[in-house]
Design an enzyme around this catalytic site. Structure first.
Site, mmCIF file in Angstrom:
data_model
loop_
_atom_site.group_PDB
_atom_site.id
_atom_site.type_symbol
_atom_site.label_atom_id
_atom_site.label_comp_id
_atom_site.label_asym_id
_atom_site.label_seq_id
_atom_site.Cartn_x
_atom_site.Cartn_y
_atom_site.Cartn_z
ATOM 1 N N ASP A 19 0.869 -1.167 0.000
ATOM 2 C CA ASP A 19 0.000 0.000 0.000
ATOM 3 C C ASP A 19 0.912 1.225 0.000
ATOM 4 O O ASP A 19 1.563 1.522 1.003
ATOM 5 C CB ASP A 19 -0.898 -0.018 1.257
ATOM 6 C CG ASP A 19 -1.831 1.185 1.286
ATOM 7 O OD1 ASP A 19 -1.698 2.073 0.411
ATOM 8 O OD2 ASP A 19 -2.698 1.234 2.185
ATOM 9 N N ALA A 46 4.959 -7.206 -10.642
ATOM 10 C CA ALA A 46 4.770 -6.234 -11.729
ATOM 11 C C ALA A 46 3.342 -6.294 -12.228
ATOM 12 O O ALA A 46 2.656 -7.300 -12.058
ATOM 13 C CB ALA A 46 5.719 -6.555 -12.887
ATOM 14 N N THR A 72 12.383 -4.286 -18.600
ATOM 15 C CA THR A 72 11.906 -4.868 -19.855
ATOM 16 C C THR A 72 12.507 -4.224 -21.108
ATOM 17 O O THR A 72 12.891 -3.046 -21.085
ATOM 18 C CB THR A 72 10.362 -4.725 -19.907
ATOM 19 O OG1 THR A 72 9.894 -5.121 -21.190
ATOM 20 C CG2 THR A 72 9.920 -3.284 -19.689
ATOM 21 N N ASP A 73 12.512 -4.993 -22.186
ATOM 22 C CA ASP A 73 12.895 -4.447 -23.502
ATOM 23 C C ASP A 73 11.850 -3.443 -24.013
ATOM 24 O O ASP A 73 12.125 -2.689 -24.949
ATOM 25 C CB ASP A 73 13.065 -5.590 -24.521
ATOM 26 C CG ASP A 73 11.840 -6.486 -24.621
ATOM 27 O OD1 ASP A 73 11.190 -6.726 -23.572
ATOM 28 O OD2 ASP A 73 11.508 -6.947 -25.726
ATOM 29 N N TYR A 113 2.795 0.411 -20.190
ATOM 30 C CA TYR A 113 3.637 -0.575 -19.494
ATOM 31 C C TYR A 113 5.107 -0.171 -19.574
ATOM 32 O O TYR A 113 5.797 -0.091 -18.549
ATOM 33 C CB TYR A 113 3.412 -1.954 -20.128
ATOM 34 C CG TYR A 113 4.411 -3.004 -19.695
ATOM 35 C CD1 TYR A 113 4.347 -3.573 -18.425
ATOM 36 C CD2 TYR A 113 5.426 -3.441 -20.561
ATOM 37 C CE1 TYR A 113 5.268 -4.541 -18.027
ATOM 38 C CE2 TYR A 113 6.342 -4.413 -20.171
ATOM 39 C CZ TYR A 113 6.255 -4.960 -18.909
ATOM 40 O OH TYR A 113 7.174 -5.911 -18.520
ATOM 41 N N LYS A 115 7.508 0.966 -16.442
ATOM 42 C CA LYS A 115 8.725 0.214 -16.077
ATOM 43 C C LYS A 115 9.944 1.128 -16.101
ATOM 44 O O LYS A 115 10.826 1.022 -15.248
ATOM 45 C CB LYS A 115 8.918 -0.973 -17.023
ATOM 46 C CG LYS A 115 7.863 -2.066 -16.935
ATOM 47 C CD LYS A 115 7.824 -2.803 -15.614
ATOM 48 C CE LYS A 115 9.028 -3.672 -15.377
ATOM 49 N NZ LYS A 115 8.891 -4.456 -14.121
ATOM 50 N N TRP A 120 10.913 -11.174 -23.424
ATOM 51 C CA TRP A 120 10.215 -12.339 -23.998
ATOM 52 C C TRP A 120 10.406 -13.611 -23.165
ATOM 53 O O TRP A 120 11.051 -14.562 -23.600
ATOM 54 C CB TRP A 120 10.701 -12.591 -25.422
ATOM 55 C CG TRP A 120 10.367 -11.533 -26.426
ATOM 56 C CD1 TRP A 120 10.107 -10.219 -26.201
ATOM 57 C CD2 TRP A 120 10.285 -11.720 -27.842
ATOM 58 N NE1 TRP A 120 9.865 -9.575 -27.387
ATOM 59 C CE2 TRP A 120 9.963 -10.472 -28.406
ATOM 60 C CE3 TRP A 120 10.464 -12.812 -28.685
ATOM 61 C CZ2 TRP A 120 9.798 -10.281 -29.785
ATOM 62 C CZ3 TRP A 120 10.310 -12.632 -30.053
ATOM 63 C CH2 TRP A 120 9.980 -11.380 -30.595
HETATM 64 N N1 LIG Z 1 6.857 -11.993 -19.099
HETATM 65 C C1 LIG Z 1 7.676 -11.386 -19.955
HETATM 66 O O1 LIG Z 1 7.772 -11.755 -21.138
HETATM 67 C C2 LIG Z 1 8.530 -10.235 -19.492
HETATM 68 C C3 LIG Z 1 9.314 -9.559 -20.449
HETATM 69 C C4 LIG Z 1 10.124 -8.507 -20.032
HETATM 70 C C5 LIG Z 1 10.160 -8.143 -18.695
HETATM 71 N N2 LIG Z 1 9.385 -8.808 -17.795
HETATM 72 C C6 LIG Z 1 9.474 -8.370 -16.393
HETATM 73 O O2 LIG Z 1 9.824 -9.508 -15.608
HETATM 74 C C7 LIG Z 1 9.201 -9.421 -14.326
HETATM 75 C C8 LIG Z 1 8.365 -10.666 -14.085
HETATM 76 O O3 LIG Z 1 7.367 -10.726 -15.104
HETATM 77 P P1 LIG Z 1 6.362 -11.960 -15.184
HETATM 78 O O4 LIG Z 1 5.950 -12.091 -16.601
HETATM 79 O O5 LIG Z 1 6.926 -13.126 -14.446
HETATM 80 O O6 LIG Z 1 5.135 -11.364 -14.386
HETATM 81 P P2 LIG Z 1 3.864 -12.151 -13.848
HETATM 82 O O7 LIG Z 1 3.902 -13.603 -14.230
HETATM 83 O O8 LIG Z 1 2.672 -11.337 -14.230
HETATM 84 O O9 LIG Z 1 4.060 -12.070 -12.277
HETATM 85 C C9 LIG Z 1 3.819 -10.864 -11.620
HETATM 86 C C10 LIG Z 1 3.905 -11.096 -10.141
HETATM 87 O O10 LIG Z 1 3.432 -9.905 -9.516
HETATM 88 C C11 LIG Z 1 2.562 -10.282 -8.471
HETATM 89 N N3 LIG Z 1 1.563 -9.235 -8.277
HETATM 90 C C12 LIG Z 1 0.799 -8.667 -9.218
HETATM 91 N N4 LIG Z 1 -0.023 -7.756 -8.648
HETATM 92 C C13 LIG Z 1 0.268 -7.767 -7.323
HETATM 93 C C14 LIG Z 1 -0.225 -7.056 -6.199
HETATM 94 N N5 LIG Z 1 -1.180 -6.125 -6.353
HETATM 95 N N6 LIG Z 1 0.289 -7.324 -4.986
HETATM 96 C C15 LIG Z 1 1.236 -8.258 -4.845
HETATM 97 N N7 LIG Z 1 1.755 -8.968 -5.866
HETATM 98 C C16 LIG Z 1 1.266 -8.725 -7.085
HETATM 99 C C17 LIG Z 1 1.905 -11.559 -8.919
HETATM 100 O O11 LIG Z 1 1.472 -12.233 -7.782
HETATM 101 P P3 LIG Z 1 0.538 -13.538 -7.837
HETATM 102 O O12 LIG Z 1 1.462 -14.664 -8.154
HETATM 103 O O13 LIG Z 1 -0.038 -13.593 -6.470
HETATM 104 O O14 LIG Z 1 -0.475 -13.270 -8.903
HETATM 105 C C18 LIG Z 1 3.052 -12.265 -9.643
HETATM 106 O O15 LIG Z 1 3.810 -13.028 -8.746
HETATM 107 C C19 LIG Z 1 8.380 -8.134 -14.339
HETATM 108 O O16 LIG Z 1 9.148 -7.111 -13.776
HETATM 109 C C20 LIG Z 1 8.168 -7.863 -15.826
HETATM 110 O O17 LIG Z 1 7.984 -6.483 -16.072
HETATM 111 C C21 LIG Z 1 8.568 -9.842 -18.152
#
Ligand SMILES: NC(=O)c1ccc[n+]([C@@H]2O[C@H](COP(=O)([O-])OP(=O)(O)OC[C@H]3O[C@@H](n4cnc5c(N)ncnc54)[C@H](OP(=O)(O)O)[C@@H]3O)[C@@H](O)[C@H]2O)c1
Length: 284
Positions: free
Chosen positions: A27, A51, A92-93, A116, A120, A141
């Site tokens: 919060d 995130a 992120t990219d 987004y 970031k 990715w």
């Molecule tokens: N996925 C991609 O392709 C990608 C690419 C580039 C960068 N990234 C970066 O890599 C990181 C991880 O990404 P990801 O894809 O693994 O994300 P994700 O699967 O969406 O996981 C996000 C996490 O944030 C938690 N979360 C979301 N809202 C919340 C809240 N209000 N309070 C507490 N926790 C909360 C979620 O918890 P719950 O498990 O409880 O839902 C989850 O563990 C991020 O910083 C993202 O920007 C990701």
């Protein structure tokens, strides 16, 4: 506080605390709750995987994007500084606009195209300004673990013979999350063991090379069959998608956003594989 776990890949004397949403009590109006949560486990390193990562949903809810991707990292950085912990954060990219036609470096100008990406980037800047020890790892990715992701769809026998459309316009680097986790575990262990740490700042933690999701899908399926993870009879059919089919979505994405890992490799003494050979991480 959540149960303390021994984490595979980390030094044996390192203990992992994974607080639940309730324990974190996020919060922005009550930073003291987060401080108490951190104080309770007195961490050496805080790894922030939280995130708002649904790129299109961020376009519809910029306030949530800002709260989770910018305000929370700022709050975490201040809390980490107060307990003398290092903050590891992921970016992120999508902070890039995709106009460079070579892999992006850390000092290339960031010009996000989406809410987004902008949120970031604001998170990166807030962490840098908070004067905490930090490493920000830009990744791109991600695929290959628990949540719905492309690797899971490709390996699902229920998709045998189905046609899966995959984006063939945008160029980037797919990274298995298992490899990213392995690299981060190595960084943490090295810091704990050697005390001789790479400087604070921004690093591109990425495989090498460049491809499209369609070309990745084809390579992934070939490797999955070769590794015995998918029977040839269970192969889905892949269809290359091009604009506008692939991009009729609320958020604009960069057309070309491979990340160059050279700085990460030099500073952390690592050697990142090409994306093709990294596929084995997701299949192992
Ligand atoms: N996925 C991609 O392709 C990608 C690419 C580039 C960068 N990234 C970066 O890599 C990181 C991880 O990404 P990801 O894809 O693994 O994300 P994700 O699967 O969406 O996981 C996000 C996490 O944030 C938690 N979360 C979301 N809202 C919340 C809240 N209000 N309070 C507490 N926790 C909360 C979620 O918890 P719950 O498990 O409880 O839902 C989850 O563990 C991020 O910083 C993202 O920007 C990701």
């Amino acid at each position: 506080m959540a149960a303390a776990l021994r984490a595979p890949g980390l030094a044996p004397d390192l203990v992992l605390h994974a607080p639940s949403r309730t324990e974190l009590a996020l919060d922005p109006a009550r930073p003291a709750a987060l401080r108490r949560c951190l104080d309770a486990c007195a961490p050496t390193v805080v790894v922030n995987c939280i995130a708002a990562s649904d790129v299109d949903a961020c376009e519809r809810d910029p306030a949530l994007a800002h709260a989770l991707n910018a305000a929370l990292p700022a709050q975490l950085a201040r809390a980490a500084r107060a307990c003398d912990a290092r903050l590891i954060h992921f970016s992120t990219d999508y902070v890039f606009d995709g106009t460079l036609r070579r892999p992006c470096r850390e000092d290339d100008a960031a010009r996000p195209l989406s809410v987004y990406g902008a949120s970031k980037l604001a998170g990166e800047q807030a962490i840098a300004a908070a004067d905490a020890r930090h490493w920000i790892f830009r990744v791109s990715w991600l695929y290959g673990a628990a949540r719905a992701n492309l690797a899971e769809r490709l390996l699902d026998p229920a998709n045998a013979g189905c046609t899966l459309g995959l984006d063939n316009d945008r160029v980037g680097v797919p990274n298995p999350v298992q490899l990213v986790a392995h690299e981060v575990a190595h960084c943490i262990t090295t810091q704990a063991e050697e005390g001789d740490t790479p400087e604070d700042g921004l690093y591109h933690l990425s495989c090498r090379g460049a491809t499209t999701w369609y070309a990745f899908g084809r390579a992934f399926l070939r490797e999955a069959v070769r590794a015995g993870r998918l029977a040839p009879a269970h192969l889905p059919r892949l269809q290359p998608l091009t604009e506008p089919a692939a991009d009729a979505r609320p958020a604009r994405r960069p057309a070309w956003s491979p990340l160059d890992p050279q700085r990460y490799e030099c500073c952390f003494g690592r050697s990142m594989p090409r994306w093709e050979s990294a596929i084995r991480w997701a299949l192992s």
